[in-house]
Design a protein around this motif. Structure first.
Motif, PDB file in Angstrom:
ATOM      1  N   GLY A  17       0.793  -1.223   0.000  1.00 16.83           N
ATOM      2  CA  GLY A  17       0.000   0.000   0.000  1.00 16.83           C
ATOM      3  C   GLY A  17       0.824   1.271   0.000  1.00 16.83           C
ATOM      4  O   GLY A  17       0.284   2.360  -0.208  1.00 16.83           O
ATOM      5  N   THR A  18       2.135   1.145   0.221  1.00 12.50           N
ATOM      6  CA  THR A  18       2.977   2.337   0.175  1.00 12.50           C
ATOM      7  C   THR A  18       2.976   2.925  -1.229  1.00 12.50           C
ATOM      8  O   THR A  18       2.993   2.189  -2.218  1.00 12.50           O
ATOM      9  N   VAL A  19       2.938   4.249  -1.299  1.00 12.42           N
ATOM     10  CA  VAL A  19       2.999   4.940  -2.587  1.00 12.42           C
ATOM     11  C   VAL A  19       4.343   5.651  -2.667  1.00 12.42           C
ATOM     12  O   VAL A  19       4.697   6.425  -1.761  1.00 12.42           O
ATOM     13  N   ILE A  20       5.103   5.379  -3.722  1.00 11.39           N
ATOM     14  CA  ILE A  20       6.442   5.949  -3.855  1.00 11.39           C
ATOM     15  C   ILE A  20       6.446   6.935  -5.023  1.00 11.39           C
ATOM     16  O   ILE A  20       6.120   6.565  -6.150  1.00 11.39           O
ATOM     17  N   VAL A  21       6.796   8.184  -4.749  1.00 10.23           N
ATOM     18  CA  VAL A  21       6.931   9.204  -5.795  1.00 10.23           C
ATOM     19  C   VAL A  21       8.379   9.171  -6.276  1.00 10.23           C
ATOM     20  O   VAL A  21       9.298   9.408  -5.489  1.00 10.23           O
ATOM     21  N   CYS A  22       8.568   8.858  -7.559  1.00  7.84           N
ATOM     22  CA  CYS A  22       9.906   8.617  -8.119  1.00  7.84           C
ATOM     23  C   CYS A  22      10.182   9.653  -9.192  1.00  7.84           C
ATOM     24  O   CYS A  22       9.583   9.598 -10.269  1.00  7.84           O
ATOM     25  N   VAL A  23      11.097  10.582  -8.939  1.00  6.20           N
ATOM     26  CA  VAL A  23      11.345  11.596  -9.956  1.00  6.20           C
ATOM     27  C   VAL A  23      12.831  11.837 -10.215  1.00  6.20           C
ATOM     28  O   VAL A  23      13.551  12.415  -9.392  1.00  6.20           O
ATOM     29  N   VAL A  24      13.290  11.350 -11.352  1.00  4.26           N
ATOM     30  CA  VAL A  24      14.524  11.817 -11.986  1.00  4.26           C
ATOM     31  C   VAL A  24      14.074  12.037 -13.416  1.00  4.26           C
ATOM     32  O   VAL A  24      13.680  11.088 -14.086  1.00  4.26           O
ATOM     33  N   ASP A  25      14.066  13.253 -13.867  1.00  8.62           N
ATOM     34  CA  ASP A  25      13.238  13.567 -15.032  1.00  8.62           C
ATOM     35  C   ASP A  25      13.851  14.663 -15.895  1.00  8.62           C
ATOM     36  O   ASP A  25      13.309  15.763 -15.995  1.00  8.62           O
ATOM     37  N   PRO A  26      14.984  14.353 -16.556  1.00  2.00           N
ATOM     38  CA  PRO A  26      15.599  15.404 -17.380  1.00  2.00           C
ATOM     39  C   PRO A  26      14.694  15.852 -18.522  1.00  2.00           C
ATOM     40  O   PRO A  26      14.860  16.961 -19.023  1.00  2.00           O
ATOM     41  N   GLY A  27      13.713  15.043 -18.902  1.00  4.53           N
ATOM     42  CA  GLY A  27      12.828  15.420 -19.999  1.00  4.53           C
ATOM     43  C   GLY A  27      11.536  16.086 -19.555  1.00  4.53           C
ATOM     44  O   GLY A  27      10.578  16.139 -20.314  1.00  4.53           O
ATOM     45  N   VAL A  28      11.527  16.620 -18.308  1.00  5.13           N
ATOM     46  CA  VAL A  28      10.308  17.248 -17.803  1.00  5.13           C
ATOM     47  C   VAL A  28       9.806  18.310 -18.788  1.00  5.13           C
ATOM     48  O   VAL A  28      10.592  19.070 -19.349  1.00  5.13           O
ATOM     49  N   GLY A  29       8.512  18.328 -19.011  1.00  7.09           N
ATOM     50  CA  GLY A  29       7.938  19.284 -19.960  1.00  7.09           C
ATOM     51  C   GLY A  29       7.832  18.711 -21.356  1.00  7.09           C
ATOM     52  O   GLY A  29       7.100  19.225 -22.189  1.00  7.09           O
ATOM     53  N   GLY A  30       8.573  17.636 -21.627  1.00  4.99           N
ATOM     54  CA  GLY A  30       8.457  16.955 -22.913  1.00  4.99           C
ATOM     55  C   GLY A  30       7.265  16.008 -22.891  1.00  4.99           C
ATOM     56  O   GLY A  30       6.397  16.114 -22.028  1.00  4.99           O
ATOM     57  N   ASN A  31       7.250  15.043 -23.801  1.00  5.93           N
ATOM     58  CA  ASN A  31       6.008  14.290 -23.932  1.00  5.93           C
ATOM     59  C   ASN A  31       6.045  12.842 -23.443  1.00  5.93           C
ATOM     60  O   ASN A  31       5.220  12.032 -23.839  1.00  5.93           O
ATOM     61  N   ARG A  32       7.014  12.483 -22.576  1.00  2.00           N
ATOM     62  CA  ARG A  32       6.916  11.125 -21.973  1.00  2.00           C
ATOM     63  C   ARG A  32       5.658  11.071 -21.100  1.00  2.00           C
ATOM     64  O   ARG A  32       5.292  12.055 -20.485  1.00  2.00           O
TER      65      ARG A  32
END
Lengths: 241, 241, 241
Positions: free
Chosen positions: B60-75
């Motif tokens: 039930g744990t929710v993990i927020v995972c962010v390493v995101d050099p393409g932020v703002g792009g369309n992934r």
């Protein structure tokens, strides 16, 4: 919710003491470390970051704001009630931009009755005051009086670097909403293009953009703009129409 | 419990904003900063650390995972439901090792209806999505669809340094459980003995061991292995049978 | 309230794991990161900071104390019940100054029944033990026995630098309350004046003062005393009557 906004350094002995004091005065309160890496002793930098980074907090939030090179001296202890939130800290200029940008505000000065150390008013005054405001929802339980806010010394926007984040992105004290369209930004003689996001420029290239809190920010795609341009707090940027 | 796993830097302005958003969407939620010092922009490093450091979290744990050099792009924005936990972040490869090592998983892509900044999807998408999953226990309240996970580009184990901790210990992306017994490890031409703990080797001496999360790690007793061998993220290690 | 006091580094992968384990053993417990930047492997520094920075915690607080270069070796796991609080950590000297300064204390040794990694007893033993003490209010649920505290090797006060904070202020292990009045302090041949607060000396100038936790501390007004005098952990200061 109590939010902490200081230059104490994240990792040292000061932040934890704020947290323990708040839990003693207001057990169970949710406390958030918004930032503890404000440029040290730099009231101006904190003053411009404060409204940009707290404007979207929900009504009733209490923000403890401490950059206080004059701790132990005789500046008053202040609470600013502005647009539904409460800001607690030294009345040393840290609230000057906040009140300019606020649609409504009142400044209070507080007499704190308990003994206070000479060097840690964050722990001994501002954390307890914030806890009491958080618990009562207002300043009723405090010995305070409305204060006249002296004429503001700082402009509403500042064309200087005020913060450099851990990626090397450099924020200015200028809100994008204050710019005319089509302006150009330059720093240290280099003209920078505007982009909306990192991946719109080649890797390693610099640009400026509206950061996620509405400030003009200088960045590089997957690189450190601060290193590339040797930027530091206080470096001027220029805007040309 | 929501757990944060990012390259935002611990001390800056980003982590606190994640916390405030989560408290607005899911008041009272316990939020834990697992790590914010992931190597910047390095999706591969994060991908190997993710399963090693989240495998023992409760269901039930929710993990927020962010390493995101393409932020703002369309992934796409993804949620991976794997072995009882929910992982929220950009579908840019950060989940590639997790899904390989999981005994079962489903990948979802999310359409997030609210306005989003171009550079801070952690705050504007992943923190709200995580809050909603945490509150409902599932993805029912979200606009999502099951996605086909594209062929994996990363091997299940990686014989490279993927992280260096504050002591100078250097983790690899190799699980000890995948090794044959009696193997030798070498880095930069130096053969390292295996030890079970620090005090089994003389002060200042280097060794490798199974770290407390099951990875091969290079360390020195009361000294920095990273300094001794000039190690950095991406340095290869070799295994000889 | 559980308080963490370690040399793990704030930003890495260890602190978050302590938090997740505590939430599993004692859901909802308020956990405070007092410090994770204790000088690495330096038991003596931690021993002097511990009583100074925990003496005002409320009764019932449980403090997890970990500086543990001998992790995996055979020093016992200890709980010290001192003046209403519980201190949990390795019995390696970290509690030596605490027990000297306490008005009353008992030392217990704990047998922890579950499997334990060789290198992360903070997560595998001390966090679970602290959680159980926090939940029950005492050690009843643990397999423990009263231990004789061996003769103390550390003096009650230490005329050395034991910590340097993010401003460059340098704390000593000497309590001001132990000084005769009118003493002079010198470091590296420089005699320092006493002041009560920063703004009592010119900007850039050094002084010593009673810090907000009762220790002698060397500081400079809006500058780094550590840089000015090239101070480091272990540098001796001298007191002259």
């Amino acid at each position: 919710m109590i939010v902490l906004f200081t230059d104490y350094g994240q990792s040292g002995l000061y932040v934890g003491q704020l947290h323990t004091v708040i839990q003693q005065y207001a057990p169970g309160t949710h406390v958030i470390d918004l930032i503890h890496s404000l440029p040290r002793f730099n009231i101006q930098s904190a003053a411009y970051l404060l409204p940009a980074y707290t404007q979207s907090l929900p009504n009733g939030t209490v923000i403890v704001c401490v950059v206080d090179p004059g701790v132990g001296g005789n500046r008053p202890h202040a609470v600013v009630r502005a647009d539904g939130c409460f800001y607690v800290g030294p009345d040393n200029g840290i609230f000057d931009v906040l009140v300019q940008q606020a649609s409504q505000y009142t400044v209070f000065h507080i007499d704190w009755p308990l003994p206070v150390s000479n060097t840690f008013h964050g722990r001994d005054v501002y954390a307890p005051v914030a806890s009491k405001i958080h618990q009562s929802g207002d300043l009723d339980s405090l010995d305070c009086k409305v204060a006249v806010h002296r004429p503001t010394r700082l402009a509403a926007d500042l064309a200087e670097i005020i913060y450099i984040d851990s990626y090397g992105n450099a924020m200015t004290g200028m809100r994008v909403s204050m710019l005319k369209s089509g302006v150009r930004l330059s720093v240290d003689g280099h003209s920078l293009p505007r982009a909306s996001t990192f991946s719109n420029v080649p890797i390693g290239e610099c640009f400026w953009y509206e950061n996620s809190n509405g400030l003009i920010e200088i960045a590089a795609n997957q690189a450190s703009a601060a290193e590339i341009f040797d930027l530091d707090i206080g470096v001027k940027v220029s805007i040309r129409n």
